[in-house]
Design an enzyme around this catalytic site. Structure first.
Site, PDB file in Angstrom:
ATOM      1  N   CYS A 104       1.293  -1.336   0.427  1.00 31.03           N
ATOM      2  CA  CYS A 104       0.102   0.311  -0.460  1.00 31.03           C
ATOM      3  C   CYS A 104       1.144   0.711   0.015  1.00 31.03           C
ATOM      4  O   CYS A 104       1.644   1.727  -0.917  1.00 31.03           O
ATOM      5  CB  CYS A 104      -1.359   0.003   1.766  1.00 31.03           C
ATOM      6  SG  CYS A 104      -2.330   0.852   1.092  1.00 31.03           S
ATOM      7  N   HIS A 105       0.664   2.003   1.519  1.00 35.46           N
ATOM      8  CA  HIS A 105       1.002   3.260   1.820  1.00 35.46           C
ATOM      9  C   HIS A 105       3.271   2.854   1.615  1.00 35.46           C
ATOM     10  O   HIS A 105       4.156   3.698   2.166  1.00 35.46           O
ATOM     11  CB  HIS A 105       1.248   4.394   1.794  1.00 35.46           C
ATOM     12  CG  HIS A 105      -0.042   4.896   1.612  1.00 35.46           C
ATOM     13  ND1 HIS A 105      -1.265   4.116   1.847  1.00 35.46           N
ATOM     14  CD2 HIS A 105      -0.305   5.793   0.639  1.00 35.46           C
ATOM     15  CE1 HIS A 105      -2.344   5.660   0.955  1.00 35.46           C
ATOM     16  NE2 HIS A 105      -1.239   6.174   0.962  1.00 35.46           N
TER      17      HIS A 105
END
Length: 171
Positions: A104-105
């Site tokens: 994800c991030h």
């Protein structure tokens, strides 16, 4: 033989992006060591469903003591990349080609470490342009494995593929 996996994490991580891979790693016989600024501190996921008691302070760990690095997503990686200690820690794993798992991030920490240039990777849609500016060859796929070292995924729905490929690299 189980591997020792460093997990850099702080408050506002994406709950399932920590809990599900950690369970998969532990079930396969590996050890996940949580690392933050302060040993013993409790950090909470952004959805309030997971709390992690930090195993080690970033000041008391050496990347050479670990076999792999795990970076869960959420807002945690963006906070961690403001601290040069975490940036240098992540950079070491990339530079010496140890396995790195970022979901994800999570790749935000690798962007700041300037370690994505020329690599195939993915991440959450809102950071894909940042990854391209950092020189990554971004693919919009549930999991991307680059050079038998870097495993990246986009979002919680990708966790099964992320876990599968991360566990393959740990064999």
């Amino acid at each position: 033989m189980g591997k020792k996996i460093a997990c850099v994490i702080t408050n506002m991580f994406e709950d399932v992006e920590y809990t599900e891979p950690t369970k998969a790693f532990n079930d396969a016989g590996h050890e996940v060591v949580s690392i933050e600024k302060e040993k013993g501190k409790q950090v909470t996921g952004k959805n309030g469903k997971a709390t992690v008691t930090i195993d080690q302070s970033i000041d008391n760990v050496n990347p050479d003591d670990f076999d792999a690095l795990f970076i869960p997503g959420g807002f945690s990686p963006d906070q961690l990349r403001a601290d040069e200690r975490f940036v240098a820690f992540a950079k070491h794993f990339m530079d010496v080609k140890k396995p790195v798992f970022a979901i994800c991030h999570g790749p935000q920490l690798l962007i700041t470490a300037k370690t994505l240039e020329g690599r195939m990777a993915t991440g959450f849609k809102s950071i894909q342009v940042d990854m391209e500016y950092a020189g990554a060859k971004v693919k919009d796929e549930e999991v991307v494995v680059c050079a038998n070292q870097l495993v990246t995924s986009r979002q919680p729905d990708d966790i099964p593929a992320f876990n599968r490929e991360a566990l393959n690299l740990l064999k």
